[in-house]
Structure formats: C-alpha cells, structure tokens
Enzyme design. Sequence first.
Site, PDB file in Angstrom:
ATOM      1  N   ALA A 266       0.483  -1.495  -0.131  1.00  0.00           N
ATOM      2  CA  ALA A 266       0.254   0.098  -0.459  1.00  0.00           C
ATOM      3  C   ALA A 266       1.062   1.109   0.183  1.00  0.00           C
ATOM      4  CB  ALA A 266      -0.611  -0.323   1.040  1.00  0.00           C
ATOM      5  N   TYR A 267       0.954   2.479  -0.694  1.00  0.00           N
ATOM      6  CA  TYR A 267       1.222   3.548  -0.947  1.00  0.00           C
ATOM      7  C   TYR A 267       0.856   4.294  -0.058  1.00  0.00           C
ATOM      8  CZ  TYR A 267       4.679   1.670  -4.239  1.00  0.00           C
ATOM      9  OH  TYR A 267       5.475   0.848  -4.508  1.00  0.00           O
TER      10      TYR A 267
END
Length: 158
Positions: A29-30
Amino acid sequence: MAKEIERKFLVSGDEWKDLAEAGTRLTQAYIMGGPDRSLRVRIFNDQSARLTIKIGTAAMTRDEYEYDIPIDDAREMAEHATGVIIDKTRYRLPDGDFVWEIDVFHGAHAGLIVAEVELPDEDTQPAFPEWLGREVTGDNRYLNHTLSTTGGVPEETE
C-alpha cells in the site's frame, strides 16, 4: 546512503516457474507519493511488514530506505492507502551472482508478470534468461507506485 539499482522486464515464458523458490504473498500500500518519491508499507505473507521510502527519478537507480515495522501498524497504515492496494506473489530465482525476483500480480493487476534484478552498479550486465520479455526499466507505467494509482494493467500486457 542506500541505493537501489535494478532492471525490470516483462515475463514472456513460464520456464522460470520450475526454477523459482516458493513465493511470498505481498500486500503493498502506498501511503504518500509524488513524481520523485514514494512511501509504502509492505506486508509479507500477512506475518511481517516493512516501511519503504524511495526517492529519485533515474531509470535504474534510486535512494531506498527500508525499516521493519510491527504488523499491526502496517495493517493500520494500509487502510490509508492512496489508490489501489497491490496484491502480488513474489518468487525468487537465483541465477549465478544475481537473483531474479518475479512478481505475479493478482486482483486489479491480474495478468501482469514482471521480473526484476538488482545490480551492484549500472554497468553490470547479468545474463538474460530466455523467459524474459521486453525491458521496461524506466517505463513509469510499470512502477508499483504508478500501478497503485492507475488500478489496472498497462495496455500492452493485457
């Protein structure tokens, strides 16, 4: 300063499957990103986690900093992802002095298979296995951060 020097390729054959080690499921996840930097949290087999900061715009070389973090913190951070959470299985394939990492994407990116090799410097030329396809080093469409914002497979690989 930590440097990541890598080349990236599409995968065009299945021959690697018989040579690779067991895969690791990655949830990625960014949390933040920009044209020259990203902050991501990565969860390994839902058991451990790492926070990674990447800075730079060069095709092969970027600054990279990685830190192990508690799994519960990682799960909480992933809830704040910008864009699509990447789901993939990473396979490692040792080849002489190098290790190829083959990412088989799932979910929104299903059908995409990418191989990367980390290098000690930009001039190093590893042997290229026959199952490699087109090189995509420097093609921003294949950066994981870009994949998380576009939510799909780049057109030519569909």
